[in-house]
Design an enzyme around this catalytic site. Structure first.
Site, mmCIF file in Angstrom:
data_model
loop_
_atom_site.group_PDB
_atom_site.id
_atom_site.type_symbol
_atom_site.label_atom_id
_atom_site.label_comp_id
_atom_site.label_asym_id
_atom_site.label_seq_id
_atom_site.Cartn_x
_atom_site.Cartn_y
_atom_site.Cartn_z
ATOM 1 N N ARG A 202 18.462 -59.727 10.535
ATOM 2 C CA ARG A 202 18.015 -58.873 9.640
ATOM 3 C C ARG A 202 16.715 -58.722 9.534
ATOM 4 O O ARG A 202 15.766 -59.805 9.276
ATOM 5 C CB ARG A 202 18.478 -59.369 8.192
ATOM 6 N N SER B 129 24.044 -55.712 5.262
ATOM 7 C CA SER B 129 24.774 -56.166 4.052
ATOM 8 C C SER B 129 24.062 -55.854 2.729
ATOM 9 O O SER B 129 23.823 -54.649 2.664
ATOM 10 C CB SER B 129 25.050 -57.718 4.027
ATOM 11 N N HIS B 130 24.274 -56.841 1.858
ATOM 12 C CA HIS B 130 23.740 -56.570 0.268
ATOM 13 C C HIS B 130 22.080 -56.329 0.457
ATOM 14 O O HIS B 130 21.623 -55.978 -0.877
ATOM 15 C CB HIS B 130 24.030 -57.725 -0.295
ATOM 16 N N ASP C 249 29.853 -54.318 -1.691
ATOM 17 C CA ASP C 249 28.561 -54.252 -1.046
ATOM 18 C C ASP C 249 28.690 -53.250 0.089
ATOM 19 O O ASP C 249 29.582 -52.744 0.328
ATOM 20 C CB ASP C 249 28.010 -55.632 -0.496
ATOM 21 N N ASP D 72 28.830 -53.265 3.417
ATOM 22 C CA ASP D 72 29.606 -53.369 4.265
ATOM 23 C C ASP D 72 30.926 -53.655 4.037
ATOM 24 O O ASP D 72 31.889 -53.956 4.866
ATOM 25 C CB ASP D 72 29.229 -54.285 5.810
ATOM 26 N N ASP E 20 32.414 -56.271 2.501
ATOM 27 C CA ASP E 20 33.110 -57.884 2.575
ATOM 28 C C ASP E 20 32.772 -58.481 1.122
ATOM 29 O O ASP E 20 33.606 -59.142 1.112
ATOM 30 C CB ASP E 20 32.451 -58.527 3.816
ATOM 31 N N ARG E 21 31.979 -57.973 0.356
ATOM 32 C CA ARG E 21 31.854 -58.557 -0.873
ATOM 33 C C ARG E 21 32.514 -58.006 -1.880
ATOM 34 O O ARG E 21 32.700 -56.716 -1.906
ATOM 35 C CB ARG E 21 30.432 -58.708 -1.278
ATOM 36 N N THR F 221 27.493 -72.647 3.583
ATOM 37 C CA THR F 221 27.407 -71.155 3.372
ATOM 38 C C THR F 221 27.635 -70.435 4.705
ATOM 39 O O THR F 221 27.067 -70.972 5.657
ATOM 40 C CB THR F 221 26.231 -71.112 2.878
ATOM 41 N N GLU G 115 33.469 -67.821 -1.247
ATOM 42 C CA GLU G 115 32.061 -68.139 -1.444
ATOM 43 C C GLU G 115 31.872 -67.576 -2.951
ATOM 44 O O GLU G 115 32.305 -66.546 -3.162
ATOM 45 C CB GLU G 115 31.199 -67.736 -0.263
ATOM 46 N N SER H 296 29.142 -66.402 -3.335
ATOM 47 C CA SER H 296 28.448 -65.029 -3.142
ATOM 48 C C SER H 296 29.183 -63.781 -3.181
ATOM 49 O O SER H 296 28.992 -62.965 -2.559
ATOM 50 C CB SER H 296 27.608 -65.184 -2.197
ATOM 51 N N LYS I 288 34.959 -62.138 5.415
ATOM 52 C CA LYS I 288 35.560 -61.926 3.884
ATOM 53 C C LYS I 288 35.861 -60.440 3.741
ATOM 54 O O LYS I 288 35.372 -59.780 4.672
ATOM 55 C CB LYS I 288 34.529 -62.219 2.891
HETATM 56 C C1 VG1 Z 1 24.295 -65.078 1.675
HETATM 57 C C2 VG1 Z 1 25.431 -65.697 0.773
HETATM 58 C C3 VG1 Z 1 26.330 -66.295 1.625
HETATM 59 C C4 VG1 Z 1 26.985 -65.026 2.562
HETATM 60 C C5 VG1 Z 1 25.921 -64.707 3.385
HETATM 61 C C6 VG1 Z 1 26.173 -63.293 4.046
HETATM 62 O O1 VG1 Z 1 23.488 -65.986 2.653
HETATM 63 O O2 VG1 Z 1 24.804 -66.808 0.086
HETATM 64 O O3 VG1 Z 1 27.295 -66.833 1.033
HETATM 65 O O4 VG1 Z 1 27.944 -65.682 3.431
HETATM 66 O O5 VG1 Z 1 24.953 -64.328 2.422
HETATM 67 O O6 VG1 Z 1 26.941 -62.389 3.330
HETATM 68 P P1 VG1 Z 1 22.177 -66.669 2.136
HETATM 69 O O7 VG1 Z 1 21.999 -67.589 3.469
HETATM 70 O O8 VG1 Z 1 21.019 -65.480 1.926
HETATM 71 O O9 VG1 Z 1 22.379 -67.388 0.904
HETATM 72 V V1 VG1 Z 1 27.037 -60.475 3.593
HETATM 73 O O10 VG1 Z 1 27.818 -59.838 2.928
HETATM 74 O O11 VG1 Z 1 25.352 -60.508 3.354
HETATM 75 O O12 VG1 Z 1 27.113 -60.557 5.435
HETATM 76 CO CO CO Z 2 28.177 -57.803 3.119
#
Ligand code: VG1
Ligand code: CO
Length: 564
Positions: free
Chosen positions: A27, A121-122, A292, A294, A296-297, A361, A380, A382, A393
């Protein structure tokens, strides 16, 4: 029309040293992809080079994205490079779109060798936002650390990439397109697929749509509101919930994918999905959810915007798992949660005598367990939840799971949650995110805390806040040994576990593109007092967590950017 074979070029390039993927993919700010020469090409070539040429030629690869700014540009490049790198067949989402769970589903359906998902993603989008690239493997899940490291190593020494610059793809027409190339890998086939339909079909086989239809559009139907936050999941929500299950059109909002997600952050939590909570406050809807970018959340809400913490959501689904037809047939082999996720799931696992796994995680760790037949449901804190129907997810799956449980129990979200707490007690959980922190300050904080908790006198140390006293029972830097392949993953978060089971966890996020994100996870359990305010219950632990880390003092911050 010119029918001569398309030219394949080999273009010299220079490597970058920073193309190491984080928790889930690479990213970076959009302008990094735009302004640093071949930044995208280098990474994509490194992905292709990580796959043996024979494997590439004989197989299919899936490509799709969340529709954010730069999605189309990237897809064009990926298609041109896939052709030049001898990939046999590309399966691309209609208009270049595909949610992350749908991509996992399509990889498995077409027995593809893997997939490239274009999403950050988010993270925010648009010209000033982020872009991201995830690489999934043949099981449909995120590539493991071994493969990710291989890609990273290749990106550090790359000297050239192959591309077929004249190849023009029509992303708007479903079906096959064939291209003749001047190299030995011809012909190159691209198939534009309706990923929404593939995904909907999978859902039809997991849930009982007749029951859901009755719940959502029968005589005594409930009212729901789903917010796709202008991410890629909008068309999936429309097709499944509105077209098929009979919800009125206006129950699904922000369902048109937008390049900048309408200027909002496509992150379903209490801050960024506050609009949905506000609208639900007056009680007009019985159930709400947001996703979110994509898809998955998921965030689950009950009437009046009652917030279900993701950790509780996972535990509730686990406790009611046999309401879901898929699990009635397949059985339940194991449950899993990421380490920072609350132990609410552990209580269900213990009561039901189902094996429980605690992983670092990131979703990739669950995939190994699922492939080995050890795991059926995981999640998770998150906002990620899913079963073993795919290896990602799955936001919409979680919504359908909750609706199925509501239909089966004939109860509201609130009743289901209260029943759960009465039965198991309540794990109060919150997460503080400090975004955009100076990287050195964040690393220094982690190092200092690690040193402090490694001291042999730290265990048994007592911390008192007002009338609360917590005694340290265990403190470590979480490390995971994969039960399937025995691989060890270290440095996954600093844990302080107190004698009453309360926990403080410090982690650096691996998905930010700007500075560091410090995450502090707080958790405490109460068997009796289940109706307290989460933030009030956890305030003493927050005070201790800040005292130990000196985070505010180190960063000049006075509070977290986001509290979940
Ligand atoms: C975050 C979340 C983690 C999740 C990851 C990808 O990672 O805490 O639980 O699997 O995002 O989610 P981090 O390392 O920033 O805490 V997604 O929906 O952004 O692909
Ligand atoms: Co996502």
């Amino acid at each position: 029309m010119d029918n001569s074979p398309l030219r394949v070029l080999t273009v010299p390039t220079s490597p970058y040293s920073d193309q190491k993927p984080g928790s889930n993919g690479l990213r970076r700010k959009v302008h990094v992809f735009q302004s640093r020469k071949n930044y995208l090409h280098n990474f994509i070539q490194s992905i292709f080079s990580s796959i043996d040429l024979r494997d590439r030629q004989g197989s299919a690869l899936v490509v799709g994205g969340d529709g954010r700014f730069f999605n189309q540009t990237a897809i064009e490049v990926i298609v041109q490079m896939a052709a030049a790198n001898g990939v046999g067949r590309l399966i691309v989402g209609h208009h270049g779109l595909m949610s992350t769970p749908a991509c996992s589903c399509v990889i498995r359906k077409f027995k593809a060798i893997g997939g490239i998902i274009l999403t950050a993603s988010h993270n925010p989008a648009g010209p000033d936002g982020d872009f991201g690239i995830k690489f999934n493997t043949a099981n449909g899940g995120p590539a493991n650390d071994g493969i990710t490291n291989k890609i990273f190593q290749l990106s550090r020494t790359i000297e050239e990439f192959a591309i077929c610059p004249g190849l023009r793809l029509d992303l708007t027409t479903l079906g096959k397109q064939t291209f003749d190339l001047e190299n030995k890998f011809k012909p190159f086939i691209v198939e534009i697929v309706d990923a929404v339909e593939s995904y909907a079909n999978l859902m039809r086989n997991i849930f009982d749509f007749a029951t859901l239809k009755e719940l959502l559009s029968g005589e005594n139907h409930i009212k729901i509101r789903l917010d796709a936050m202008h991410g890629v999941v909008g068309p999936y929500v429309k097709r499944i919930l509105c077209d098929e299950l009979g919800c009125p059109d206006n129950c699904a909002v922000n369902c048109v994918p937008m390049e900048d997600f309408g200027g909002h952050r496509p992150d379903p939590n209490l801050i960024y999905a506050a609009d949905l909570i506000d609208i639900m406050r007056d009680g007009a809807y019985d159930f709400g959810a947001a996703f979110d970018s994509d898809g998955d959340r998921n965030m689950i809400l009950g009437k009046h915007g009652l917030f279900v913490t993701p950790s509780d959501s996972l535990a509730v689904i686990a406790d009611n798992i046999f309401c879901i037809p898929y699990f009635q047939h397949s059985g339940v082999r194991g449950l899993a949660r990421s380490m920072p996720t609350s132990a609410a799931l552990d209580r269900v696992a213990k009561a039901t005598k189902i094996e429980l796994y605690e992983t670092p995680t990131g979703w990739k760790f669950f995939g190994n367990l699922m492939d080995a037949g050890l795991l059926s449901l995981c999640g998770e804190e998150s906002f990620g939840t899913s079963g073993d129907h795919i290896r990602e997810k799955d936001g919409l799956w979680a919504v359908l799971a909750w609706l199925t449980i509501m239909a089966s129990r004939r109860q509201s979200v609130e009743e289901i949650l209260q029943y759960h707490w009465l039965k198991y007690g309540r794990n109060y959980f919150t997460r503080y995110d400090y975004e955009n922190i100076d990287i050195d300050a964040a690393c220094e904080m982690m190092e200092d805390v690690e040193l402090m908790i490694a001291d042999k006198n730290f265990v048994r140390q007592r911390f008192a806040v007002e009338d609360k006293i917590y005694q340290v029972e265990k403190a470590d830097n979480f490390e995971y040994t994969d039960p399937v392949d025995s691989s060890i993953t270290r440095n996954q978060g600093l844990r302080i576990i107190f004698s009453d089971g309360s926990r403080i966890i410090y982690r650096l996020g691996g998905t930010s593109s700007d500075g560091a994100t410090v995450r502090i996870y707080l958790e405490t359990y109460d068997k009796e007092a289940i109706f307290q305010e989460t933030q009030v219950v956890l305030a003493p632990l927050a005070t201790i967590a800040l005292k130990i880390s000196q985070l505010h003092h180190r960063t000049g911050r006075t509070g977290p950017s986001v509290i979940t």
